[in-house]
Structure formats: structure tokens, C-alpha cells
Design an enzyme around this catalytic site. Structure first.
Site, short mmCIF file in Angstrom:
data_model
loop_
_atom_site.label_atom_id
_atom_site.label_comp_id
_atom_site.label_asym_id
_atom_site.label_seq_id
_atom_site.Cartn_x
_atom_site.Cartn_y
_atom_site.Cartn_z
CB THR A 117 -0.90 0.01 1.26
OG1 THR A 117 -1.47 1.31 1.41
CG2 THR A 117 -0.11 -0.29 2.53
CE1 TYR A 141 -3.92 -1.92 5.15
CE2 TYR A 141 -3.37 0.28 4.34
CZ TYR A 141 -3.72 -1.05 4.10
OH TYR A 141 -3.84 -1.49 2.81
N1 UFG Z 1 -12.72 11.38 2.81
C1 UFG Z 1 -13.65 12.33 3.14
N2 UFG Z 1 -14.90 11.89 3.52
C2 UFG Z 1 -15.23 10.58 3.60
C3 UFG Z 1 -14.25 9.61 3.27
C4 UFG Z 1 -12.99 10.05 2.89
O1 UFG Z 1 -13.39 13.53 3.08
O2 UFG Z 1 -16.36 10.25 3.98
C5 UFG Z 1 -11.38 11.83 2.38
C6 UFG Z 1 -10.27 11.31 3.25
O3 UFG Z 1 -10.09 12.16 4.37
C7 UFG Z 1 -9.09 11.34 2.28
C8 UFG Z 1 -9.73 11.01 0.93
O4 UFG Z 1 -11.12 11.30 1.10
O5 UFG Z 1 -8.56 12.62 2.21
C9 UFG Z 1 -9.58 9.57 0.53
O6 UFG Z 1 -9.96 8.75 1.61
P1 UFG Z 1 -10.23 7.18 1.51
O7 UFG Z 1 -10.70 6.73 2.84
O8 UFG Z 1 -11.08 6.90 0.33
O9 UFG Z 1 -8.80 6.60 1.18
P2 UFG Z 1 -7.39 6.81 1.92
O10 UFG Z 1 -6.59 7.75 1.07
O11 UFG Z 1 -7.52 7.17 3.33
O12 UFG Z 1 -6.78 5.36 1.96
C10 UFG Z 1 -6.76 4.52 0.85
C11 UFG Z 1 -6.84 3.08 1.31
C12 UFG Z 1 -5.63 2.70 2.05
C13 UFG Z 1 -4.39 3.04 1.27
C14 UFG Z 1 -4.41 4.47 0.84
C15 UFG Z 1 -3.22 4.72 -0.04
O13 UFG Z 1 -7.98 2.90 2.12
O14 UFG Z 1 -5.69 1.31 2.27
O15 UFG Z 1 -5.58 4.74 0.13
O16 UFG Z 1 -3.36 5.89 -0.77
F1 UFG Z 1 -3.31 2.85 2.03
#
Ligand code: UFG
Length: 331
Positions: A117, A141
């Protein structure tokens, strides 16, 4: 045809890889405890319900199936949950992978593909981030996966063993015919969350943090379609089977979208003007995470087909509309 054992093949990404392997004629066994995967998601090959903690069963399956390669997807994947329950992540992602690697090693399997990841980078000093950037995870994670990468590096020096570690950025979208897609009990990912809000499952979508130093103040991510990611796995597999050396590759498109841009696209694709609120920053979120993907393009000749946010959101939406209340598709 080569035989591939896929752990977590009933899950979101694993099931898309099983689909692609099946289309290309590989023999497949999926090994999955179905804790977050689904039987209906396994479109090809056999499914064995089993846990990676069960070393006897693993041994039996390896003995009978004698795989040429192993692809390892089974893992816990929620950043927030990992902060609350770090040991669960070291158990599921690190200790269970150790069990699997011991079995792999005992059975003399030399080809291993690992789901890593972008979270292993933490807050990268430079974006787009290259594979040789320091590994500095900022949540359990990411740490639980970084430890596995270290085990793999060590193992390759003691054995004939070769591995490819694929560092996924933000995987999204679904099968073009909406046969499979994301179906978690609890959805925290931005695109799924936005689409479930459009569907009426949530009252509003919260944007976590609007004061980042990005053009519109919200976080930027590199969203990659799950079928392009599946293809990257096939290329990695062929590369190893043809005698390629161990390596690590970023899997992303090399450019990002802000949370607001994704939300606008979700509204456009669904034609629903759902309510959007603004909330505090979410703990552990790097402001910008974008892949430098030149290495995988160059070395594995990866040619992504779906680098298009609209297509990503559209396939996710077609899938979401099929998804019933029990996280299973309506037939
Ligand atoms: N976000 C919001 N509102 C929500 C959900 C997410 O504003 O309801 C934002 C988060 O704060 C973040 C962005 O949208 O800024 C993306 O969030 P995600 O939860 O979709 O994804 P992440 O970037 O946190 O994480 C994902 C995977 C991980 C991986 C990571 C690597 O879940 O397993 O990408 O880039 F490690």
C-alpha cells in the site's frame, strides 16, 4: 496452465484479480476466511474457506494444489480501525503473512505477489512519490504492511524465493458488467461513501479537512481503477514466472484529484445533489498522495486502460445500484 493460489480472492481487489486470471486461463484456488469477502465474488476456480491462522489447512491446500505462485491479498485494510486496534492489524496482516510465508517456504514456492500500500510512505517528502522514497508509515495499517515488505526482502536473500510487492494507491471502481465490486460491511472510502450518500444510505457526506495546503483545501489522491490494478498483477505474475527478479512497484496513475473534485464527479455521475458537510481533518491523512508510476510502466509494460475518474465513478455507481442491504448483489 500455471496454478495460482490467491489468498483473499473473495474480497474486493482479490476477486477482480481472480476474474482476470480466470479469463486468461490460469488455474486458481482462492483461500479466504470470508470475514469480509463473499462467495459470490469468486467468478473462477475453487474457493476454500480457510483462515491464514490455520497452518494445518494451509499445508493441506498447498500439498494438494501445488501452486506455481501465490498472490496474497487477505488483510485488514482500514486506516482508522488500525489506529484503534493496532494489534489486530499486526495479527491479521503481519503474523498471518508470516504463517503464509512459512508455508510457502516449506513447500518450495518461489513466486509471491504481495498487496502492499501507498500507506507505507506515510507523508512523503516529495510527490509524485517514487518507490525508493523512505518507508515511514504514520498508522498501524501502513506499518503492518511495511514489516511484511521487510520480511520479503530478507527472505529473498536466504532462498530461491522471488517476490513482487505492489503498492496500491486509491483503488476504486468496479467490474464493467457490475458482476463484482466493493461490498464491505462498513464503507469508509470516499467514492463508495459518496455513492451510498447519493443512494440515500447516509444523510450527508462529510469532507474531512478543508484547510490543507492544496488548491481547494482538500486532500488529493491518485484513484486507480481496480481492473487496471488487476492487470498489473497479471504482468507481475508473468514477470516472475519468466524469471524476473524481486521488485517493488507503485500502482497509481501518477496524478490526483481532490476530495471536492471526486464529490463533484459523484454528483454528476449519479445526477443526485446530495448534502455535503465539512468536518475536521481525519487523523493520519497525508495531504497529497500521488504515485510516480513510471517504473511499472517501464519494467512491466503496464498500460492502464481506465485512467478516467468518470469511468471509475460510473462503474462504482452501476455496482452500488445492484448492491442489496446484506452487502450482496441483487440477482
Ligand atoms: N474522505 C472524506 N470523507 C469521507 C471519506 C474520505 O473527506 O467520507 C477523504 C479522506 O479524508 C481522504 C480522501 O477522502 O482525504 C480519501 O480517503 P479514503 O478513505 O477513500 O482513502 P485513503 O486515502 O484514506 O486510503 C486509501 C486506502 C488505504 C491506502 C491508501 C493509499 O484505504 O488502504 O488509500 O493511498 F493505504
Amino acid at each position: 496452465m500455471k496454478r495460482v493460489l490467491v489468498t483473499g480472492g473473495a474480497g474486493y481487489i482479490g476477486s477482480h484479480v481472480v476474474k482476470t486470471l480466470g479469463e486468461k486461463g490460469y488455474e486458481i484456488i482462492t483461500y479466504d476466511n470470508l470475514s469480509s469477502g463473499h462467495e459470490w465474488a469468486v467468478l473462477h476456480g475453487r474457493l476454500i474457506k480457510g483462515d491464514l491462522a490455520d497452518k494445518d489447512l494451509l499445508d493441506k491446500v498447498f500439498e494438494e494444489f501445488a501452486p506455481d505462485a501465490v498472490m496474497h491479498f487477505a488483510a485488514s485494510i482500514q486506516v482508522g480501525e488500525s489506529v484503534r486496534e493496532p494489534l489486530l492489524y499486526y495479527r491479521n496482516n503481519t503474523a498471518n503473512t508470516l504463517n503464509l510465508l512459512e508455508t510457502v517456504s516449506r513447500h518450495g514456492i518461489n513466486n509471491f505477489i504481495f498487496s502492499s500500500t501507498a500507506a507505507v510512505y506515510g507523508i512523503p517528502g516529495r510527490v509524485p512519490v517514487e518507490e525508493d522514497a523512505p518507508l515511514a508509515p504514520i498508522n498501524p495499517y501502513g506499518s503492518s504492511k511495511a514489516v511484511v515488505e521487510q520480511m520479503l526482502r530478507d527472505l529473498q536473500f536466504s532462498k530461491n524465493f522471488k517476490y513482487i510487492s505492489l503498492r496500491y494507491f486509491n483503488v476504486a471502481g468496479a467490474d464493467r458488467d457490475a458482476r463484482i465490486g466493493q461490498a464491505y460491511k462498513e464503507s469508509t472510502h470516499l467514492i463508495t461513501r459518496a455513492l451510498k450518500t447519493a443512494k440515500g444510505e447516509f444523510q450527508k457526506l462529510q469532507i474531512f479537512g478543508t484547510d490543507y495546503s492544496t488548491p481547494d483545501g482538500t486532500c488529493i489522491r491518485d484513484y486507480i481503477h481496480v481492473d487496471d490494478l488487476a492487470e498489473a498483477h497479471i504482468l507481475a505474475l508473468r514477470y516472475l514466472l519468466e524469471g524476473g527478479d524481486s521488485d517493488v512497484f507503485n500502482c497509481g496513475y501518477g496524478h490526483g484529484y481532490s476530495v471536492r473534485e471526486v464529490v463533484d464527479m459523484a454528483k454528476r455521475v449519479t445526477a443526485k445533489d446530495f448534502i455535503v458537510g465539512e468536518a475536521q481533518r481525519r487523523e493520519g491523512d497525508p495531504p497529497i498522495l500521488v504515485a510516480d508510476s513510471s517504473k511499472i510502466k517501464q519494467k512491466l509494460n503496464w498500460r492502464p486502460q481506465y485512467d478516467d475518474l468518470q469511468y471509475i465513478v460510473k462503474t462504482a455507481w452501476e455496482w452500488e445500484k445492484r448492491l442489496g442491504p446484506g452487502s450482496a448483489p441483487f440477482s
